[in-house]
Design a protein around this motif. Structure first.
Motif, mmCIF file in Angstrom:
data_model
loop_
_atom_site.group_PDB
_atom_site.id
_atom_site.type_symbol
_atom_site.label_atom_id
_atom_site.label_comp_id
_atom_site.label_asym_id
_atom_site.label_seq_id
_atom_site.Cartn_x
_atom_site.Cartn_y
_atom_site.Cartn_z
ATOM 1 N N SER A 1 0.842 -1.190 0.000
ATOM 2 C CA SER A 1 0.000 0.000 0.000
ATOM 3 C C SER A 1 0.879 1.243 0.000
ATOM 4 O O SER A 1 1.702 1.448 0.900
ATOM 5 N N VAL A 2 0.728 2.050 -1.057
ATOM 6 C CA VAL A 2 1.561 3.248 -1.229
ATOM 7 C C VAL A 2 0.676 4.494 -1.058
ATOM 8 O O VAL A 2 -0.343 4.642 -1.735
ATOM 9 N N TYR A 3 1.087 5.395 -0.164
ATOM 10 C CA TYR A 3 0.354 6.628 0.115
ATOM 11 C C TYR A 3 0.923 7.721 -0.786
ATOM 12 O O TYR A 3 1.989 8.275 -0.520
ATOM 13 N N LEU A 4 0.223 8.016 -1.889
ATOM 14 C CA LEU A 4 0.735 8.953 -2.888
ATOM 15 C C LEU A 4 0.952 10.347 -2.319
ATOM 16 O O LEU A 4 1.955 11.009 -2.633
ATOM 17 N N ASN A 5 0.034 10.812 -1.500
ATOM 18 C CA ASN A 5 0.153 12.171 -0.949
ATOM 19 C C ASN A 5 1.484 12.351 -0.233
ATOM 20 O O ASN A 5 2.183 13.361 -0.421
ATOM 21 N N ALA A 6 1.837 11.367 0.597
ATOM 22 C CA ALA A 6 3.074 11.466 1.380
ATOM 23 C C ALA A 6 4.303 11.426 0.487
ATOM 24 O O ALA A 6 5.280 12.164 0.709
ATOM 25 N N LEU A 7 4.268 10.574 -0.550
ATOM 26 C CA LEU A 7 5.424 10.474 -1.450
ATOM 27 C C LEU A 7 5.663 11.789 -2.179
ATOM 28 O O LEU A 7 6.811 12.226 -2.349
ATOM 29 N N ILE A 8 4.598 12.408 -2.625
ATOM 30 C CA ILE A 8 4.742 13.693 -3.332
ATOM 31 C C ILE A 8 5.337 14.752 -2.409
ATOM 32 O O ILE A 8 6.243 15.518 -2.805
ATOM 33 N N LEU A 9 4.857 14.802 -1.176
ATOM 34 C CA LEU A 9 5.391 15.777 -0.212
ATOM 35 C C LEU A 9 6.859 15.490 0.092
ATOM 36 O O LEU A 9 7.664 16.420 0.236
ATOM 37 N N ASP A 10 7.242 14.198 0.171
ATOM 38 C CA ASP A 10 8.647 13.838 0.420
ATOM 39 C C ASP A 10 9.541 14.315 -0.714
ATOM 40 O O ASP A 10 10.644 14.847 -0.482
ATOM 41 N N VAL A 11 9.084 14.125 -1.971
ATOM 42 C CA VAL A 11 9.886 14.552 -3.122
ATOM 43 C C VAL A 11 10.012 16.074 -3.154
ATOM 44 O O VAL A 11 11.095 16.611 -3.450
ATOM 45 N N LEU A 12 8.944 16.780 -2.805
ATOM 46 C CA LEU A 12 9.014 18.242 -2.751
ATOM 47 C C LEU A 12 9.975 18.703 -1.669
ATOM 48 O O LEU A 12 10.710 19.688 -1.838
ATOM 49 N N THR A 13 9.993 18.003 -0.540
ATOM 50 C CA THR A 13 10.918 18.345 0.549
ATOM 51 C C THR A 13 12.360 18.151 0.109
ATOM 52 O O THR A 13 13.243 18.979 0.400
ATOM 53 N N LEU A 14 12.629 17.038 -0.634
ATOM 54 C CA LEU A 14 13.987 16.771 -1.106
ATOM 55 C C LEU A 14 14.459 17.855 -2.080
ATOM 56 O O LEU A 14 15.666 18.142 -2.176
ATOM 57 N N ASN A 15 13.522 18.474 -2.799
ATOM 58 C CA ASN A 15 13.871 19.500 -3.785
ATOM 59 C C ASN A 15 13.600 20.918 -3.282
ATOM 60 O O ASN A 15 13.570 21.855 -4.082
ATOM 61 N N SER A 16 13.380 21.040 -1.988
ATOM 62 C CA SER A 16 13.012 22.358 -1.432
ATOM 63 C C SER A 16 14.104 23.396 -1.670
ATOM 64 O O SER A 16 13.805 24.575 -1.924
ATOM 65 N N GLU A 17 15.356 23.001 -1.595
ATOM 66 C CA GLU A 17 16.451 23.965 -1.789
ATOM 67 C C GLU A 17 16.437 24.509 -3.217
ATOM 68 O O GLU A 17 16.591 25.718 -3.436
ATOM 69 N N LYS A 18 16.233 23.629 -4.198
ATOM 70 C CA LYS A 18 16.179 24.080 -5.592
ATOM 71 C C LYS A 18 14.964 24.960 -5.829
ATOM 72 O O LYS A 18 15.034 25.957 -6.571
ATOM 73 N N ILE A 19 13.851 24.582 -5.195
ATOM 74 C CA ILE A 19 12.630 25.380 -5.347
ATOM 75 C C ILE A 19 12.835 26.794 -4.801
ATOM 76 O O ILE A 19 12.438 27.796 -5.413
#
Length: 468
Positions: free
Chosen positions: A313-331
């Motif tokens: 079971s994969v929680y898409l909402n959480a994965l998207i937020l994790d990827v955004l957090t990893l790219n927060s510096e570039k953003i």
């Protein structure tokens, strides 16, 4: 033990089947002829019985069977065709009268045989057909009548027929085997063409194809299927060669840059700031090289072996937020406005690692190719029992002519004249391959200087969505 060739096995199987059929036909023919011959003889015997019963009479209280002239006439009329033997017995089984053609021989009364029963016996070592019946005059039993007919001619005919069939059977089998072998050889000629063509096909010679038979039968289908297989193998090898060539080029470029930078750095003494600047530049190139190697390994993993998908079971909402957090510096550095619009908490049954790999590549591309101060909209919604994820940016976009090629390894759109944007050209290839493995529909819509929209559709077969 030497194994028979395919051609001989076909002929042998045909002969075994045909031989059994011929054996049945020959047996049926022989027994039909035998039955017909015996039926004819039996009918003649019954006629003889009726004729002789009519000739019995009583004169002066004496039973008279047949006079001498009648015996001679009957014998003369029948002996040349099929001799008939007649014999009269009294109640004590003693001979009263017999046909002249019996001469010194007598017909034996068989106690074990029923009256009117037709049976085979012998007379002077010659086979005869015999019947024995009781004689009655005015319901009074007066004796017995025995009538027999020679089977010599019938036995000879049946023996000749049996010998003919026995001799003809192996001759027919041999002829049929040779004929079947000839036609089997012609029938499997396309198989020999397949064998000969396969022998000349190597990894360096994949252009040769099997000639298609003129008749559209199973061998035509087999040849066409093998040719299609060769086409796929050739395409796969060409892609592998191209991939290897592109990978070598992509790996060589950062290594050359690092080597050149370090060679320039050691030519003369420099201040700390310049050393720090060049070293950081080399570190960035090493990071780029490391990313490239990771992506190449991931691509090789997908291409060279079947991916073992670990479903959970994969929680898409959480994965998207994790990827955004990893790219927060570039953003932050590009001052991008990223909006995540999720109408529900969406769960899917899939591989967590592969899904996050897809999201990281797509979102990082959106960040990379969006101009400073641009916008990125990520929407997650439910539509027609399917979960749909859209990632839309207002970046530099992709030319329509490059939309198909953009999914090929190492391809980077020629329309993007932005050398400052670095990439390997593997991200979307990885996304394409991964979505195929996970049965996720993947679509890209883009327009130059307008932006790009990536749409992922998760099939209901793999998902379970919970709405709060």
């Amino acid at each position: 033990m030497t194994q028979l060739s395919f051609k001989n096995r076909i002929a042998l199987n045909y002969i075994i089947t045909t031989g059994l059929l011929i054996l049945v036909v020959f047996s049926a023919t022989y027994f039909t002829v035998k039955f017909t011959v015996y039926k004819h003889i039996d009918e003649n015997l019954m006629i003889e019985i009726q004729d002789h019963l009519k000739e019995i009479r009583v004169e002066n209280k004496k039973v008279i069977f047949m006079d001498a002239e009648e015996w001679e006439e009957r014998e003369h009329n029948s002996v040349d065709v099929n001799p008939v033997f007649v014999q009269f017995l009294d109640l004590n089984k003693k001979i009263i009268e017999k046909s002249p053609n019996l001469k010194n021989e007598v017909l034996v009364y068989h106690e074990s045989k029923d009256h009117y029963e037709l049976f085979d016996t012998k007379l002077l070592n010659n086979k005869i057909r015999q019947i024995q019946i009781p004689l009655h005059i005015k319901s009074k039993k007066i004796g017995y009548l025995i009538i027999a007919m020679s089977l010599a001619d019938s036995v000879k005919v049946l023996k000749n027929l049996f010998d003919t069939l026995l001799i003809a059977f192996p001759i027919i089998l041999v002829l049929l085997f040779l004929i079947a072998r000839f036609f089997a050889g012609r029938s499997i000629r396309p198989i020999n063409a397949i064998i000969n063509t396969s022998r000349v096909i190597t990894k360096d010679n994949l252009k040769t194809r099997i000639p298609l038979p003129k008749t559209r039968d199973e061998l035509f289908t087999l040849s066409k299927t093998i040719n299609n297989l060769l086409n796929r193998i050739e395409d796969a090898i060409e892609r592998e060669k191209q991939f290897t060539s592109d990978a070598s080029h992509e790996l060589r470029t950062p290594l050359t840059v690092i080597k050149g930078t370090l060679e320039v750095l050691i030519r003369k003494p420099r201040d700390n700031k310049e050393y720090e600047e060049k070293i950081n530049y080399c570190i960035n190139e090493v990071d780029h090289l490391n990313t490239l190697v990771d992506q190449l390994l991931l691509m090789a993993r997908f291409e060279n072996q079947k991916q073992n998908i670990s479903t959970e079971s994969v929680y898409l909402n959480a994965l998207i937020l994790d990827v955004l957090t990893l790219n927060s510096e570039k953003i932050s550095s590009k001052k991008l406005e990223v909006k995540f619009d999720a109408m529900a908490d969406c769960y899917i049954q899939s591989d967590n690692f592969l899904v996050i790999t897809i999201l990281r590549n797509i979102i990082s591309n959106a960040i990379k190719y969006t101009n400073n101060g641009g916008n990125i909209l990520i929407s997650l919604l439910k539509q027609n029992d399917k979960t749909i994820l859209k990632i839309k940016d207002n970046g530099i976009g992709i030319a329509k002519g490059d939309l198909e090629s953009i999914l090929n390894p190492f391809f980077r759109s020629n329309s993007t004249d932005h050398p400052e944007i670095k990439g390997t050209g593997l991200g979307l290839s990885i996304v394409k391959r991964t979505t195929q493995l996970l049965n996720i529909k993947f679509k890209i819509e883009s327009e130059l200087e307008v932006g790009t929209t990536v749409i992922l559709t998760f099939n209901e077969k793999y998902e379970n969505v919970i709405v709060n």
